[in-house]
Design a protein around this motif. Structure first.
Motif, short mmCIF file in Angstrom:
data_model
loop_
_atom_site.label_atom_id
_atom_site.label_comp_id
_atom_site.label_asym_id
_atom_site.label_seq_id
_atom_site.Cartn_x
_atom_site.Cartn_y
_atom_site.Cartn_z
N ILE A 70 0.91 -1.27 -0.08
CA ILE A 70 0.05 0.00 -0.18
C ILE A 70 0.98 1.27 -0.05
O ILE A 70 0.62 2.36 -0.95
CB ILE A 70 -0.78 -0.15 1.21
N ASN A 71 1.90 1.17 0.78
CA ASN A 71 2.94 2.20 0.88
C ASN A 71 3.79 2.45 -0.59
O ASN A 71 3.45 3.53 -1.00
CB ASN A 71 3.91 2.47 1.95
N TYR A 72 3.77 1.50 -1.28
CA TYR A 72 4.46 1.43 -2.36
C TYR A 72 3.37 1.94 -3.55
O TYR A 72 3.80 2.97 -4.33
CB TYR A 72 4.59 0.01 -3.12
N ALA A 73 2.12 1.72 -3.40
CA ALA A 73 1.24 2.14 -4.31
C ALA A 73 0.78 3.74 -4.24
O ALA A 73 0.87 4.62 -5.11
CB ALA A 73 -0.13 1.61 -4.32
N TYR A 74 0.71 4.21 -3.10
CA TYR A 74 0.37 5.57 -2.62
C TYR A 74 1.58 6.47 -2.31
O TYR A 74 1.25 7.59 -2.28
CB TYR A 74 -0.68 5.59 -1.38
N GLY A 75 2.73 5.81 -2.00
CA GLY A 75 3.90 6.78 -1.92
C GLY A 75 3.98 7.62 -0.55
O GLY A 75 4.39 8.72 -0.79
N TRP A 76 3.31 7.21 0.56
CA TRP A 76 3.66 7.91 1.70
C TRP A 76 4.78 8.07 2.31
O TRP A 76 4.94 9.18 2.61
CB TRP A 76 2.79 6.96 2.92
N ILE A 77 5.46 7.26 2.10
CA ILE A 77 7.09 7.25 2.62
C ILE A 77 8.01 6.69 1.45
O ILE A 77 8.00 5.60 1.09
CB ILE A 77 7.22 6.43 3.78
N THR A 78 8.84 7.88 1.02
CA THR A 78 9.63 7.50 -0.15
C THR A 78 11.05 7.65 0.34
O THR A 78 11.45 7.60 1.51
CB THR A 78 9.49 8.74 -1.19
N ALA A 79 12.05 7.40 -0.65
CA ALA A 79 13.52 6.98 -0.28
C ALA A 79 14.02 8.28 0.34
O ALA A 79 14.83 8.38 1.11
CB ALA A 79 14.23 6.53 -1.35
N GLU A 80 13.53 9.53 -0.39
CA GLU A 80 13.89 10.89 0.17
C GLU A 80 13.57 11.21 1.56
O GLU A 80 14.00 11.98 2.24
CB GLU A 80 13.57 11.87 -0.83
N ASP A 81 12.28 10.73 2.14
CA ASP A 81 11.96 10.91 3.18
C ASP A 81 12.84 9.97 4.31
O ASP A 81 12.76 10.55 5.62
CB ASP A 81 10.43 10.30 3.50
N LEU A 82 13.40 9.22 3.89
CA LEU A 82 14.39 8.55 4.73
C LEU A 82 15.74 9.00 4.98
O LEU A 82 16.62 8.41 5.82
CB LEU A 82 14.40 7.03 4.47
N ILE A 83 16.12 10.14 4.01
CA ILE A 83 17.54 10.74 4.34
C ILE A 83 17.34 11.64 5.61
O ILE A 83 16.73 12.85 5.39
CB ILE A 83 17.86 11.35 3.05
#
Length: 90
Positions: A70-83
């Motif tokens: 679901i996160n992959y489909a809606y993009g709630w948390i992206t790789a940029e958010d984890l930096i």
């Protein structure tokens, strides 16, 4: 996302879930009040139930995989958010 990718991610989550759940609910022979066999390790489990661990891991892995997809489909948390530190994009 392809179904084979979801299946592979589920398998990875299942293995991790099984290892995380292994120590929960297990008692040693001393804790259970049972006699030990001579030569037995003191940390050996007295009530190991692999079917119960597999069922719990299946449910936990399914839930975590569902959240991941679901996160992959809606993009709630992206790789940029984890930096959290380092260079930022301007």
């Amino acid at each position: 996302m392809q179904w084979t990718s979801i299946l592979a991610i589920y398998a990875l989550f299942w293995v991790v879930s099984a290892f995380i759940l292994l120590p929960f609910g297990v008692q040693t022979h001393d804790e259970a009040g049972m006699d030990k066999i001579p030569g037995q390790a003191e940390s050996a489990p007295a009530n190991f139930q692999p079917k119960l661990i597999a069922k719990r891991a299946t449910v936990l892995a399914a839930a975590v995989t569902a959240v991941y997809v679901i996160n992959y489909a809606y993009g709630w948390i992206t790789a940029e958010d984890l930096i959290f530190w380092g260079p930022t994009a301007n």
